[in-house]
Structure formats: C-alpha cells, structure tokens
Design a protein around this motif. Sequence first.
Motif, mmCIF file in Angstrom:
data_model
loop_
_atom_site.group_PDB
_atom_site.id
_atom_site.type_symbol
_atom_site.label_atom_id
_atom_site.label_comp_id
_atom_site.label_asym_id
_atom_site.label_seq_id
_atom_site.Cartn_x
_atom_site.Cartn_y
_atom_site.Cartn_z
ATOM 1 N N ASP A 13 -19.855 22.296 -51.497
ATOM 2 C CA ASP A 13 -20.058 23.746 -51.562
ATOM 3 C C ASP A 13 -20.669 24.174 -52.886
ATOM 4 O OD1 ASP A 13 -18.664 24.761 -49.004
ATOM 5 O OD2 ASP A 13 -17.197 23.394 -49.885
ATOM 6 N N TYR A 14 -20.282 23.454 -53.937
ATOM 7 C CA TYR A 14 -20.792 23.763 -55.272
ATOM 8 C C TYR A 14 -20.981 22.472 -56.055
ATOM 9 C CZ TYR A 14 -18.949 28.423 -54.176
ATOM 10 O OH TYR A 14 -18.676 29.624 -53.565
ATOM 11 N N PHE A 15 -21.861 22.525 -57.045
ATOM 12 C CA PHE A 15 -21.934 21.498 -58.065
ATOM 13 C C PHE A 15 -21.243 22.021 -59.318
ATOM 14 C CE2 PHE A 15 -26.222 20.407 -56.001
ATOM 15 C CZ PHE A 15 -25.636 19.464 -55.158
ATOM 16 N N LEU A 16 -20.846 21.109 -60.191
ATOM 17 C CA LEU A 16 -20.352 21.475 -61.513
ATOM 18 C C LEU A 16 -21.034 20.561 -62.520
ATOM 19 C CD1 LEU A 16 -16.747 22.323 -62.658
ATOM 20 C CD2 LEU A 16 -18.133 20.701 -63.976
ATOM 21 N N PHE A 17 -21.652 21.149 -63.524
ATOM 22 C CA PHE A 17 -22.340 20.380 -64.546
ATOM 23 C C PHE A 17 -21.520 20.377 -65.822
ATOM 24 C CE2 PHE A 17 -26.110 21.963 -62.019
ATOM 25 C CZ PHE A 17 -26.263 20.765 -61.325
ATOM 26 N N LEU A 28 -29.054 14.971 -56.907
ATOM 27 C CA LEU A 28 -28.251 16.015 -56.276
ATOM 28 C C LEU A 28 -28.583 16.218 -54.803
ATOM 29 C CD1 LEU A 28 -28.488 18.742 -59.065
ATOM 30 C CD2 LEU A 28 -26.708 17.018 -58.785
ATOM 31 N N LYS A 29 -29.823 15.954 -54.432
ATOM 32 C CA LYS A 29 -30.297 16.325 -53.096
ATOM 33 C C LYS A 29 -29.396 15.858 -51.955
ATOM 34 C CE LYS A 29 -35.229 17.052 -53.886
ATOM 35 N NZ LYS A 29 -36.608 16.605 -53.546
ATOM 36 N N PRO A 30 -28.973 14.581 -51.945
ATOM 37 C CA PRO A 30 -28.150 14.123 -50.817
ATOM 38 C C PRO A 30 -26.785 14.819 -50.743
ATOM 39 C CG PRO A 30 -29.061 12.263 -52.048
ATOM 40 C CD PRO A 30 -29.276 13.474 -52.876
ATOM 41 N N TYR A 31 -26.340 15.391 -51.866
ATOM 42 C CA TYR A 31 -25.016 16.025 -51.908
ATOM 43 C C TYR A 31 -25.045 17.480 -51.425
ATOM 44 C CZ TYR A 31 -23.085 12.161 -54.699
ATOM 45 O OH TYR A 31 -22.643 10.933 -55.133
ATOM 46 N N ILE A 86 -16.194 20.846 -54.722
ATOM 47 C CA ILE A 86 -17.016 20.981 -55.930
ATOM 48 C C ILE A 86 -17.287 19.584 -56.466
ATOM 49 C CG2 ILE A 86 -17.143 21.995 -58.249
ATOM 50 C CD1 ILE A 86 -14.729 23.841 -57.240
ATOM 51 N N LYS A 87 -18.540 19.179 -56.477
ATOM 52 C CA LYS A 87 -18.882 17.839 -56.985
ATOM 53 C C LYS A 87 -19.410 17.955 -58.410
ATOM 54 C CE LYS A 87 -19.464 13.409 -57.002
ATOM 55 N NZ LYS A 87 -19.202 13.357 -58.457
ATOM 56 N N GLN A 121 -12.087 19.530 -56.685
ATOM 57 C CA GLN A 121 -13.125 19.177 -57.650
ATOM 58 C C GLN A 121 -13.146 17.658 -57.802
ATOM 59 O OE1 GLN A 121 -13.313 21.607 -61.246
ATOM 60 N NE2 GLN A 121 -13.656 19.784 -62.464
ATOM 61 N N LEU A 122 -14.275 17.070 -57.469
ATOM 62 C CA LEU A 122 -14.430 15.614 -57.512
ATOM 63 C C LEU A 122 -15.138 15.238 -58.801
ATOM 64 C CD1 LEU A 122 -15.515 15.069 -53.802
ATOM 65 C CD2 LEU A 122 -13.218 14.805 -54.779
ATOM 66 N N HIS A 123 -14.396 14.608 -59.702
ATOM 67 C CA HIS A 123 -14.885 14.387 -61.064
ATOM 68 C C HIS A 123 -15.203 12.922 -61.350
ATOM 69 C CE1 HIS A 123 -15.668 16.020 -64.980
ATOM 70 N NE2 HIS A 123 -14.963 17.098 -64.751
ATOM 71 N N GLY A 124 -15.302 12.125 -60.287
ATOM 72 C CA GLY A 124 -15.590 10.708 -60.482
ATOM 73 C C GLY A 124 -16.967 10.347 -59.972
ATOM 74 N N SER A 125 -17.086 9.131 -59.438
ATOM 75 C CA SER A 125 -18.372 8.640 -58.927
ATOM 76 C C SER A 125 -18.390 8.679 -57.403
ATOM 77 C CB SER A 125 -18.621 7.214 -59.428
ATOM 78 O OG SER A 125 -17.538 6.363 -59.056
#
Length: 203
Positions: free
Chosen positions: A114-118, A106-109, A92-93, A68-72
């Motif tokens: 595999d997943y986004f997290l909001f 979000l599009k480029p990611y 998971i971004k 899970q990538l929680h930075g920039s």
Amino acid sequence: MKYHENILEVASLLPDYMGFIFWAKSSRYFDGIIPILPKSIKKTGVFVNETIDEILAKAEKHDLQAIQLHGSESVTFCKELKNKMHTEIEIIKVFSVDDSFDFELLKPYETVCDYFLFDTKGKLPGGNGTTFDWKTLENYPSTKPFFLSGGIGIEELQSVQEILKTKLPIHAIDVNSKFEIEPGLKNVELSKDAIIRISNIKQ
C-alpha cells in the motif's frame, strides 16, 4: 513505542500511526499488550524478515491496522502476506536509501504494497538516527505514496516543509529516534511540538 504510560501520553497527541517493533534484536522490541488507543491511530507492527504466520498472529493479537516490513522481504512474500490478510490492513514496505539507490527495484512491489517507506541505509534495519540526501527522491518514478523517514528531528522540519511543497506523493513523516529519551521512550513535549509543526506544514 514500548512503555505503557508513554504510549498513552503520545497517543493523546493523536499521531496518524504508532509503531510497535516486533523484531527481538531491537532495543525497542515490544513484548507487552498495546493499551486501548483512539480509533484514529493506526497501530503498526514493524517486522524484520519474519514468517508470514508470525506476522498474522501478531496482527490478530494486537489488532494491527498496518504492517511495516523492514527486512529483505520479496515481492512474492508481500503478495502472499497481502492475500492472507484482511484487506483493511496496510502493508508498508521499507527500502533503505543511499545516493546509489535504484528506484527500478520498486516496480514489482507496487501492486503488493500500500505504501513504501524510505529510510536511511545504515548498520541497523532502522533507527540509525541519520538522514539521507532527499534530493535522491527527485528520481522517484512512481505515484505510489510513501513515508519519509530516517533521522528526522525538530531541526529537519524546515527541510521537511520544503520537500512537502514538491509534487512527490509523500503520505506521512516518520519520526522516531530523535524524539526519544531512550530507545522506545518518547519525549512527549518534543513529540507534541513536532506534530503541531507537521500539521501546520500539511495545511
């Protein structure tokens, strides 16, 4: 998760994912050894603007199934990480959301995660204990599945039930701070209650 016995207690409830924070500035920072967990639980390493080499080292050391990538972290960073990782490790971004969030970001990611997290936009990268206005997600333009996060407690599960009835591609419900006795130490009975309720909603 942070404490050995507490990890095993929560693991007995069979959550789909279990998070371990590898950001040293966090009060939930994990620097121990993850005990043997049921194979159905995906061990998830949480990182904030970490180097790819360090993420790869932690993934190998702890046999992580998700990152899970929680930075920039940039699109280029995510792509390089994905290319260097075993394909079975999920990426998971995380994106911090408020009323003005631009979903076009979000599009480029989409092809490198595999997943986004909001999560809720706040002072810290996560664990702020507050929810964002989920109506914002009505503007979600993608089919990429995502984790719903941000201050979700027992009191919010009725609202969770309502949003799960929509056509939004929600993959998982991320709970944390509102189930803690202290940072990294989960209330097992409260966690059990949440897992039962969420399982019933999903059915």
